[in-house]
Scaffold this motif. Sequence first.
Motif, PDB file in Angstrom:
ATOM      1  N   LYS A   1      -3.593   3.271  -4.496  1.00  8.86           N
ATOM      2  CA  LYS A   1      -2.166   3.282  -4.411  1.00  8.86           C
ATOM      3  C   LYS A   1      -1.690   1.839  -3.913  1.00  8.86           C
ATOM      4  CE  LYS A   1       1.745   5.366  -1.936  1.00  8.86           C
ATOM      5  NZ  LYS A   1       2.174   6.229  -0.594  1.00  8.86           N
ATOM      6  N   ALA A   2      -2.452   1.262  -2.875  1.00  6.36           N
ATOM      7  CA  ALA A   2      -1.869  -0.058  -2.525  1.00  6.36           C
ATOM      8  C   ALA A   2      -2.189  -1.241  -3.606  1.00  6.36           C
ATOM      9  CB  ALA A   2      -2.676  -0.395  -1.336  1.00  6.36           C
ATOM     10  N   LEU A   3      -3.150  -1.025  -4.481  1.00  7.44           N
ATOM     11  CA  LEU A   3      -3.409  -2.007  -5.362  1.00  7.44           C
ATOM     12  C   LEU A   3      -2.905  -1.618  -6.790  1.00  7.44           C
ATOM     13  CD1 LEU A   3      -7.192  -2.858  -4.560  1.00  7.44           C
ATOM     14  CD2 LEU A   3      -5.076  -4.343  -4.066  1.00  7.44           C
TER      15      LEU A   3
ATOM     16  N   ARG B   1       2.101 -12.594   1.093  1.00  8.81           N
ATOM     17  CA  ARG B   1       2.070 -11.432   1.758  1.00  8.81           C
ATOM     18  C   ARG B   1       3.290 -10.564   1.222  1.00  8.81           C
ATOM     19  NH1 ARG B   1      -0.459  -9.536   6.390  1.00  8.81           N
ATOM     20  NH2 ARG B   1      -2.222 -10.913   5.484  1.00  8.81           N
ATOM     21  N   ALA B   2       3.097  -9.503   1.089  1.00  3.86           N
ATOM     22  CA  ALA B   2       4.251  -8.587   0.560  1.00  3.86           C
ATOM     23  C   ALA B   2       4.448  -7.336   1.494  1.00  3.86           C
ATOM     24  CB  ALA B   2       3.755  -7.581  -0.819  1.00  3.86           C
ATOM     25  N   VAL B   3       3.536  -6.892   1.978  1.00  4.82           N
ATOM     26  CA  VAL B   3       3.944  -5.971   3.165  1.00  4.82           C
ATOM     27  C   VAL B   3       2.807  -6.228   4.405  1.00  4.82           C
ATOM     28  CG1 VAL B   3       3.536  -3.420   3.696  1.00  4.82           C
ATOM     29  CG2 VAL B   3       4.507  -3.998   1.359  1.00  4.82           C
ATOM     30  N   THR B   4       3.213  -5.973   5.726  1.00  2.64           N
ATOM     31  CA  THR B   4       2.569  -6.014   6.810  1.00  2.64           C
ATOM     32  C   THR B   4       2.818  -4.715   7.602  1.00  2.64           C
ATOM     33  OG1 THR B   4       2.144  -8.224   6.853  1.00  2.64           O
ATOM     34  CG2 THR B   4       1.595  -7.053   8.857  1.00  2.64           C
ATOM     35  N   ARG B   5       2.142  -4.010   8.104  1.00  2.00           N
ATOM     36  CA  ARG B   5       2.347  -2.862   8.989  1.00  2.00           C
ATOM     37  C   ARG B   5       1.648  -2.700  10.251  1.00  2.00           C
ATOM     38  NH1 ARG B   5       2.547  -0.149   3.901  1.00  2.00           N
ATOM     39  NH2 ARG B   5       4.767   0.651   3.402  1.00  2.00           N
ATOM     40  N   LEU B   6       2.155  -2.895  11.318  1.00  2.00           N
ATOM     41  CA  LEU B   6       1.345  -2.948  12.676  1.00  2.00           C
ATOM     42  C   LEU B   6       1.593  -1.846  13.343  1.00  2.00           C
ATOM     43  CD1 LEU B   6       2.376  -6.553  13.586  1.00  2.00           C
ATOM     44  CD2 LEU B   6       0.082  -5.842  12.865  1.00  2.00           C
TER      45      LEU B   6
ATOM     46  N   HIS C   1      -3.809  -2.591  14.989  1.00  2.00           N
ATOM     47  CA  HIS C   1      -3.918  -2.132  13.592  1.00  2.00           C
ATOM     48  C   HIS C   1      -2.954  -2.626  12.653  1.00  2.00           C
ATOM     49  CE1 HIS C   1      -4.930   0.485   9.911  1.00  2.00           C
ATOM     50  NE2 HIS C   1      -6.200  -0.016  10.246  1.00  2.00           N
ATOM     51  N   SER C   2      -3.580  -3.581  11.612  1.00  2.00           N
ATOM     52  CA  SER C   2      -2.673  -4.134  10.675  1.00  2.00           C
ATOM     53  C   SER C   2      -2.986  -3.529   9.207  1.00  2.00           C
ATOM     54  CB  SER C   2      -2.621  -5.712  10.722  1.00  2.00           C
ATOM     55  OG  SER C   2      -2.134  -6.328   9.570  1.00  2.00           O
ATOM     56  N   VAL C   3      -2.144  -3.102   8.277  1.00  3.01           N
ATOM     57  CA  VAL C   3      -2.219  -3.025   7.006  1.00  3.01           C
ATOM     58  C   VAL C   3      -1.544  -3.733   6.323  1.00  3.01           C
ATOM     59  CG1 VAL C   3      -2.058  -0.905   5.383  1.00  3.01           C
ATOM     60  CG2 VAL C   3      -2.780  -0.502   7.743  1.00  3.01           C
ATOM     61  N   SER C   4      -2.115  -4.506   5.403  1.00  2.04           N
ATOM     62  CA  SER C   4      -1.046  -5.428   4.456  1.00  2.04           C
ATOM     63  C   SER C   4      -1.726  -5.176   3.003  1.00  2.04           C
ATOM     64  CB  SER C   4      -1.628  -6.798   5.305  1.00  2.04           C
ATOM     65  OG  SER C   4      -3.073  -7.201   4.698  1.00  2.04           O
ATOM     66  N   ILE C   5      -0.783  -5.872   2.190  1.00  2.00           N
ATOM     67  CA  ILE C   5      -0.948  -6.076   0.817  1.00  2.00           C
ATOM     68  C   ILE C   5      -0.463  -7.424   0.245  1.00  2.00           C
ATOM     69  CG2 ILE C   5      -0.057  -5.238  -1.582  1.00  2.00           C
ATOM     70  CD1 ILE C   5       0.406  -2.365  -0.106  1.00  2.00           C
ATOM     71  N   ASN C   6      -1.312  -8.201  -0.346  1.00  6.08           N
ATOM     72  CA  ASN C   6      -1.210  -9.424  -0.847  1.00  6.08           C
ATOM     73  C   ASN C   6      -0.794  -9.519  -2.194  1.00  6.08           C
ATOM     74  OD1 ASN C   6      -1.208 -10.859   1.517  1.00  6.08           O
ATOM     75  ND2 ASN C   6      -3.407 -11.104   1.507  1.00  6.08           N
ATOM     76  N   HIS C   7       0.231 -10.141  -2.846  1.00 10.06           N
ATOM     77  CA  HIS C   7       0.420 -10.330  -4.273  1.00 10.06           C
ATOM     78  C   HIS C   7       0.322 -11.644  -4.769  1.00 10.06           C
ATOM     79  CE1 HIS C   7       3.635  -6.701  -4.357  1.00 10.06           C
ATOM     80  NE2 HIS C   7       2.344  -6.538  -3.948  1.00 10.06           N
ATOM     81  N   ASP C   8      -0.090 -11.579  -5.962  1.00 10.25           N
ATOM     82  CA  ASP C   8      -0.264 -12.905  -6.819  1.00 10.25           C
ATOM     83  C   ASP C   8       1.373 -13.470  -7.320  1.00 10.25           C
ATOM     84  OD1 ASP C   8       0.500 -11.543  -9.049  1.00 10.25           O
ATOM     85  OD2 ASP C   8      -1.383 -11.732 -10.063  1.00 10.25           O
TER      86      ASP C   8
ATOM     87  N   ARG D   1       1.876  -8.888  -8.485  1.00 11.76           N
ATOM     88  CA  ARG D   1       0.635  -7.860  -8.640  1.00 11.76           C
ATOM     89  C   ARG D   1      -0.258  -7.868  -7.435  1.00 11.76           C
ATOM     90  NH1 ARG D   1      -1.078 -10.103 -14.558  1.00 11.76           N
ATOM     91  NH2 ARG D   1      -1.206 -12.014 -13.330  1.00 11.76           N
ATOM     92  N   PRO D   2      -0.513  -6.822  -6.927  1.00  9.39           N
ATOM     93  CA  PRO D   2      -1.323  -6.736  -5.861  1.00  9.39           C
ATOM     94  C   PRO D   2      -2.798  -7.377  -6.056  1.00  9.39           C
ATOM     95  CG  PRO D   2      -0.322  -4.457  -6.242  1.00  9.39           C
ATOM     96  CD  PRO D   2      -0.058  -5.542  -7.311  1.00  9.39           C
ATOM     97  N   VAL D   3      -3.151  -8.056  -5.224  1.00  6.59           N
ATOM     98  CA  VAL D   3      -4.344  -8.414  -5.338  1.00  6.59           C
ATOM     99  C   VAL D   3      -5.266  -8.345  -4.167  1.00  6.59           C
ATOM    100  CG1 VAL D   3      -3.934 -10.430  -7.073  1.00  6.59           C
ATOM    101  CG2 VAL D   3      -3.648 -11.091  -4.722  1.00  6.59           C
ATOM    102  N   GLU D   4      -4.909  -8.223  -3.032  1.00  8.27           N
ATOM    103  CA  GLU D   4      -5.464  -7.731  -1.797  1.00  8.27           C
ATOM    104  C   GLU D   4      -4.757  -6.629  -0.994  1.00  8.27           C
ATOM    105  OE1 GLU D   4      -7.592  -9.945   2.221  1.00  8.27           O
ATOM    106  OE2 GLU D   4      -6.158 -11.109   0.917  1.00  8.27           O
ATOM    107  N   PHE D   5      -5.931  -5.648  -0.657  1.00  5.00           N
ATOM    108  CA  PHE D   5      -5.229  -4.754   0.483  1.00  5.00           C
ATOM    109  C   PHE D   5      -6.115  -4.716   1.643  1.00  5.00           C
ATOM    110  CE2 PHE D   5      -6.173   0.177   1.711  1.00  5.00           C
ATOM    111  CZ  PHE D   5      -4.873   0.204   2.222  1.00  5.00           C
ATOM    112  N   GLY D   6      -5.519  -5.126   2.662  1.00  3.53           N
ATOM    113  CA  GLY D   6      -6.138  -5.351   3.727  1.00  3.53           C
ATOM    114  C   GLY D   6      -6.080  -4.447   5.137  1.00  3.53           C
ATOM    115  N   ARG D   7      -6.991  -4.307   5.548  1.00  4.94           N
ATOM    116  CA  ARG D   7      -7.017  -3.420   7.004  1.00  4.94           C
ATOM    117  C   ARG D   7      -7.793  -4.106   7.910  1.00  4.94           C
ATOM    118  NH1 ARG D   7      -8.943   2.059   3.504  1.00  4.94           N
ATOM    119  NH2 ARG D   7      -9.875   0.167   2.417  1.00  4.94           N
ATOM    120  N   THR D   8      -6.949  -4.519   8.969  1.00 10.98           N
ATOM    121  CA  THR D   8      -7.489  -5.391  10.094  1.00 10.98           C
ATOM    122  C   THR D   8      -7.220  -4.708  11.250  1.00 10.98           C
ATOM    123  OG1 THR D   8      -7.008  -7.219   8.757  1.00 10.98           O
ATOM    124  CG2 THR D   8      -7.598  -7.545  10.955  1.00 10.98           C
TER     125      THR D   8
END
Length: 237
Positions: free
Chosen positions: A113-115, A176-181, A204-211, A215-222
Motif C-alpha cells: 500500500k505504501a509503495l 519526504r511525502a509522509v511522516t507519522r509519529l 515510532h515513525s512511519v514515513s514514505i519518500n517519493h522520487d 512515485r514512492p521509493v521508500e517506506f520507512g518504519r523507525t
Amino acid sequence: MTTTPLWSMIADTLRGEIASGQYRPGDKLPTEAALARRFGVNRHTVRHALSGLIEDGTVTTRRGAGAFVSRPPTEYPLGRRVRFHQNLAAAGRLPQRVFLHIDTRNADPDEAKALALPTGARVHRAEGVSLADGLPIAHFISTFPATSLPDLPDHLRHTGSVTQALAACGLPDYTRAVTRLSARRASAMQARHLMLREGDPVLHSVSINHDADGRPVEFGRTVFVGDHVTLIMSPDG
C-alpha cells in the motif's frame, strides 16, 4: 538532627564529579561492584544512588552495558529531505548505520500500500540500527520497490547509506511525502538492538519518500530512543 542517607551522599559525590568534568557526557561510570568497594557500602546502596541519578537525568543506563553520563539528545530534523548522515554531522555527531539484514521478498500489505505496488510484489527490505557517536539511537526497517531498483541491495551493502545507494541507482534526490509519529513501548527485539529495557518509551515513525516524479521509493518504519533524540519538524527542510 537529620542524617543524610548514604545513598544520597554517594549520589551527590558522583553528581559533583560529573559536574567538575571528571566524568564527561557519554563516559561509563564504574561498575556497581567498584563503586561499592570505593564507598565501603553494599551494592544495594550503590544501586539506590544510581537510581537517583537516573531519575534526575544525570545518568542513563544501557541494558547489559552499565551506567553512562547523560549527553544532550541528538537533534534530528524531519523535513522534506531527511538525510541521516547529513543530519547527524550537522548536529556535531559521528553518524553510523549498521545493516542487520538486507533481503528481497514479497511485499506485505502495508508495504504494498505504501509503495503503491500490487499485493505480493517484490521489494527490497533493509533492517538496521542507526548510531550517533557509537550510541544506538534508532532501529529502522526500510522497504523499496525491487523492480525499479534491482541493484539497490548491492549498493546498500557497499555504501552503508540509503541516500548514496539510491543515487547509485539513478535517484539523486528524493523527498519526504509522509511522516507519522507515535509514542510506543520498546518490544523485546527493539530493546535488544537499542540497548534498552523492554517496555522503555520510544518514538515510532512511519514515513514514505517519493522520487522527483512523485512515485514512492521508500517506506520507512523507525523506532527512535526517546531520551536520545529530539525530533525537529521542519516542513521546508
